[in-house]
Design an enzyme around this catalytic site. Structure first.
Site, PDB file in Angstrom:
ATOM      1  N   HIS A 188      18.102 -15.595  36.077  1.00 37.53           N
ATOM      2  CA  HIS A 188      17.996 -15.029  34.723  1.00 37.53           C
ATOM      3  C   HIS A 188      19.350 -14.607  34.180  1.00 37.53           C
ATOM      4  O   HIS A 188      19.715 -14.920  33.059  1.00 37.53           O
ATOM      5  CB  HIS A 188      17.107 -13.776  34.728  1.00 37.53           C
ATOM      6  N   ARG A 294      15.866 -30.239  22.789  1.00 33.63           N
ATOM      7  CA  ARG A 294      14.827 -29.971  23.797  1.00 33.63           C
ATOM      8  C   ARG A 294      13.682 -29.294  23.063  1.00 33.63           C
ATOM      9  O   ARG A 294      13.781 -28.112  22.726  1.00 33.63           O
ATOM     10  CB  ARG A 294      15.355 -29.062  24.899  1.00 33.63           C
ATOM     11  N   ARG A 329      13.856 -35.047  21.505  1.00 38.73           N
ATOM     12  CA  ARG A 329      13.203 -35.482  22.739  1.00 38.73           C
ATOM     13  C   ARG A 329      11.769 -34.977  22.750  1.00 38.73           C
ATOM     14  O   ARG A 329      11.523 -33.787  22.511  1.00 38.73           O
ATOM     15  CB  ARG A 329      13.955 -34.935  23.950  1.00 38.73           C
ATOM     16  N   GLU A 427      16.965 -40.786  33.762  1.00 39.48           N
ATOM     17  CA  GLU A 427      17.006 -39.627  34.663  1.00 39.48           C
ATOM     18  C   GLU A 427      16.511 -40.012  36.046  1.00 39.48           C
ATOM     19  O   GLU A 427      16.677 -39.268  36.998  1.00 39.48           O
ATOM     20  CB  GLU A 427      16.086 -38.514  34.150  1.00 39.48           C
ATOM     21  N   ASN A 450      21.484 -34.172  34.948  1.00 37.24           N
ATOM     22  CA  ASN A 450      20.918 -33.085  35.758  1.00 37.24           C
ATOM     23  C   ASN A 450      19.815 -33.642  36.658  1.00 37.24           C
ATOM     24  O   ASN A 450      19.796 -33.429  37.868  1.00 37.24           O
ATOM     25  CB  ASN A 450      20.324 -31.980  34.884  1.00 37.24           C
ATOM     26  N   ASP A 451      18.890 -34.362  36.039  1.00 35.80           N
ATOM     27  CA  ASP A 451      17.811 -34.931  36.838  1.00 35.80           C
ATOM     28  C   ASP A 451      18.277 -36.139  37.641  1.00 35.80           C
ATOM     29  O   ASP A 451      17.883 -36.316  38.789  1.00 35.80           O
ATOM     30  CB  ASP A 451      16.628 -35.312  35.932  1.00 35.80           C
ATOM     31  N   CYS A 498      23.622 -36.560  28.312  1.00 34.96           N
ATOM     32  CA  CYS A 498      23.276 -35.244  27.759  1.00 34.96           C
ATOM     33  C   CYS A 498      23.031 -34.218  28.862  1.00 34.96           C
ATOM     34  O   CYS A 498      22.542 -33.132  28.599  1.00 34.96           O
ATOM     35  CB  CYS A 498      22.078 -35.342  26.822  1.00 34.96           C
TER      36      CYS A 498
HETATM   37  C1  PEP Z   1      18.974 -33.848  32.303  1.00 36.80           C
HETATM   38  O1  PEP Z   1      18.089 -34.016  33.146  1.00 36.80           O
HETATM   39  O2  PEP Z   1      20.187 -34.069  32.519  1.00 36.80           O
HETATM   40  C2  PEP Z   1      18.620 -33.341  30.960  1.00 36.80           C
HETATM   41  C3  PEP Z   1      19.533 -33.283  30.006  1.00 36.80           C
HETATM   42  O3  PEP Z   1      17.341 -32.915  30.763  1.00 36.80           O
HETATM   43  P1  PEP Z   1      16.811 -31.460  31.224  1.00 36.80           P
HETATM   44  O4  PEP Z   1      18.008 -30.695  31.730  1.00 36.80           O
HETATM   45  O5  PEP Z   1      16.187 -30.844  30.038  1.00 36.80           O
HETATM   46  O6  PEP Z   1      15.847 -31.842  32.304  1.00 36.80           O
HETATM   47 MG    MG Z   2      16.021 -33.951  32.497  1.00 43.77          MG
END
Ligand code: PEP
Ligand code: MG
Length: 566
Positions: A188, A294, A329, A427, A450-451, A498
């Site tokens: 947090h 998002r 998205r 992803e 990220n994913d 992204c």
């Molecule tokens: C990602 O997965 O990089 C992404 C931008 O989506 P989120 O972080 O919302 O899963």
């Molecule tokens: Mg993602």
């Protein structure tokens, strides 16, 4: 305990910024609940008071534009009303326990139950239970927690843990930074610090015991370095780091509204947004449109889905705020973003579960209402529609045909709309590996590093213990980015990134070097990212791109970039 010599510690850098200033240590209060003749009466009064306090704090956070804190407080308010908590405490008191015993045992049991669940989102709820019962304890003992609204001198706040409730009322101008003993980069306090734009270091064992309020602390939210009572050399070192950091920020400011290029090739830097405040910040930072809206924030932290009209109003606002493309998205619920009103059978819904586009087959009404809202908003600007968590071509075809059917329905109803370009997030490694086939049937790609990183390295993105495996500059992730970029360009479509990698200076450089056309980052990083791209010449880009792909580890890639930058 205290000495006059300096102490150096290293935690986890969770929000950038370098500061030196006076410490304010926040003690954790754990007073014992007094015995009462009517413990259940006292408990029910207390739980009611805590529910309304949390709801008030949520509102306060929301009014102050602190959506992240509001979201956490909303979840805690729901937890305070949860029968599991209330019934367990009641049963224990009815069984002869004192209220102190009942509250302590119930907190431990529910926290342990959450913590044992192999889903980082649910595991994190253990902290929420503990924070809720801390409020109960405060109310029942007639004590107040630390009221951060009373800070008068700009300070670095140090604590075992800082609760969402504590941050709701604080004035960001009086907080220089946060240093906590608990927590990882997604805790947090880390999220709230980033949204306030102040430095944070988390996961710094015993820090709150080693310092007294008023003593000087130096901290670097990028490296995680913390120095208590810095000696003159360390003070100079941190002052120099601070000057560097500020100079970088200042350098970035000159890029506001500018286009940037690697040689002749333009690289756009739009913003990632997840709230109205983010849209405003993206406008004020001069972002090149929105690369990732998002939409989940409209769906989470509430008991029912937003209406088509509510969605339309927000999408329209975003679309009409920029001349450049606004990529919306579709809802990416599941994984670390569950919605209470969406239930997938009796299953948990982890990162490898029914998340993102996989949910739409079940949530047909919700999906249709969102598509209608997006198609209607597309008449107000340069909108693009993006599908998350796609892993194969059949999903793209199916979803495209549903979108076409929804457009026909809107035509039949004579409602103004437009079918925008439709793209997918890359992803899932499988998608990158068949990128050519996909590129032939979509209008753009956006890589979610990220994913993509968590799935490529099999390292849950919310598991702090796996931090070292979560580096998107791992050559395997870069190779998937390169495959995606090349396939996109063979089919004349654009490819963005992204994920957070785009906001890391080393990540921005290597991704631009690999041919990515757009780097979408949180608004505060738009101009720093532009300055990184502007500093890159095509020859260096070519060399670092090739060397990075041939490297054996993320560390090696970072060394190549550090050397290439000079
Ligand atoms: C990602 O997965 O990089 C992404 C931008 O989506 P989120 O972080 O919302 O899963
Ligand atoms: Mg993602």
């Amino acid at each position: 305990m205290t000495s006059h010599s300096e102490t150096r510690l290293v935690g986890t850098g969770a929000a950038t910024g370098v500061v030196i200033g006076p410490a304010l240590v926040i003690a954790s209060v754990k007073a014992e609940i007094p015995q009462s003749d009517n413990p259940l009466g006292a408990f029910h009064d207390a739980i009611g008071a805590v529910q309304s306090k949390l709801a008030d704090l949520q509102q306060q956070a929301r009014n102050a534009g602190r959506n992240e804190a509001a979201e956490v407080l909303g979840a805690q308010a729901q937890m305070a009303a949860d029968p599991m908590l209330i019934d367990t405490i009641t049963a224990k008191v009815n069984g002869g326990a004192t209220l102190e015993e009942a509250v302590t045992e119930t907190t431990a049991e529910i926290s342990a139950m959450f913590a044992a669940i192999d889903d980082p989102y649910i595991a994190a709820r253990a902290t929420d239970v503990a924070e809720v019962t801390d409020h109960l304890r405060l109310w029942l003992t007639g004590t107040t927690g630390t009221d951060l609204a009373t800070i008068t001198v700009p300070s670095i706040l140090l604590a075992k843990e800082i609760t969402a409730a504590e941050t709701a009322s604080l004035d960001p101008k009086l907080v220089l930074g946060f240093v906590t003993e608990a927590g990882g980069p997604t805790s947090h306090v880390a999220i709230i610090a980033r949204s306030l734009g102040v430095a944070a270091v988390v996961g710094t064992p015993h820090v709150a015991e080693m310092v007294r309020s008023g003593e000087t602390v130096a901290m670097d939210g990028t490296t995680g370095d913390v120095v208590i009572r810095p000696n003159p050399e360390s003070s100079n070192e941190f002052n120099a780091r601070r000057q560097n950091h500020l100079a970088m920020q200042q350098d970035a400011a000159q890029y506001r509204g500018q286009k940037v290029y690697v040689g002749e090739r333009a690289v756009a830097v739009p913003a990632n947004v997840g709230s109205r405040q983010d849209v405003e910040l993206a406008i004020s930072e001069g972002a090149d449109g929105i690369g990732l809206l998002r939409t989940e924030f409209l769906f989470l932290d509430r008991n029912n889905a937003p209406s088509e009209q509510e969605q339309y109003e927000f999408y329209k606002l975003a679309a009409s705020s920029f001349d450049a493309t606004v990529v919306i998205r579709t809802f990416d619920i599941g994984g670390d973003k569950p919605a209470s009103y969406i239930q997938i059978g009796n299953e948990e819904n982890p990162f490898l579960g029914v998340r993102g586009a996989r949910l739409y087959a079940q949530e047909t009404t919700l999906f249709a209402s969102q598509i209608r809202a997006i198609l209607r908003a597309a008449t107000h600007g340069d909108v693009a529609l993006m599908l998350p968590m796609v892993s194969q071509l059949t999903e793209v075809r199916e979803l495209r045909s549903q979108i076409t059917a929804i457009a026909s329905q809107l035509s039949a109803e004579q409602i103004a709309h437009r079918v925008p370009p439709i793209g997918v997030m890359v992803e899932v490694p499988a998608l990158a590996l068949v990128a050519d086939a996909i590129a032939a049937e979509v209008d753009f790609f956006s890589i979610g590093t990220n994913d993509l990183t968590q799935y490529t390295l099999a390292a849950d993105r919310t598991n702090g213990a796996l931090d070292s495996l979560q580096d998107p500059l791992h050559p395997a992730v870069l190779a998937l980015c390169k495959l995606t970029a090349d396939a996109a360009h063979r089919h004349n479509i654009t490819v963005s990134v992204c994920g957070l990698a785009a906001a890391d200076p080393a990540g921005a450089a290597v991704l631009a070097a690999l041919g990515i056309d757009k780097l979408s980052v949180s608004a505060r990083f738009v101009n720093p990212t532009k300055s990184v791209i502007d500093a890159l010449d095509p020859q260096t880009a070519n060399t670092i791109g090739n060397q990075a792909l041939a490297a054996a580890s993320a560390e090696e890639v970072r060394e190549i970039l550090a050397a290439g930058a000079h």
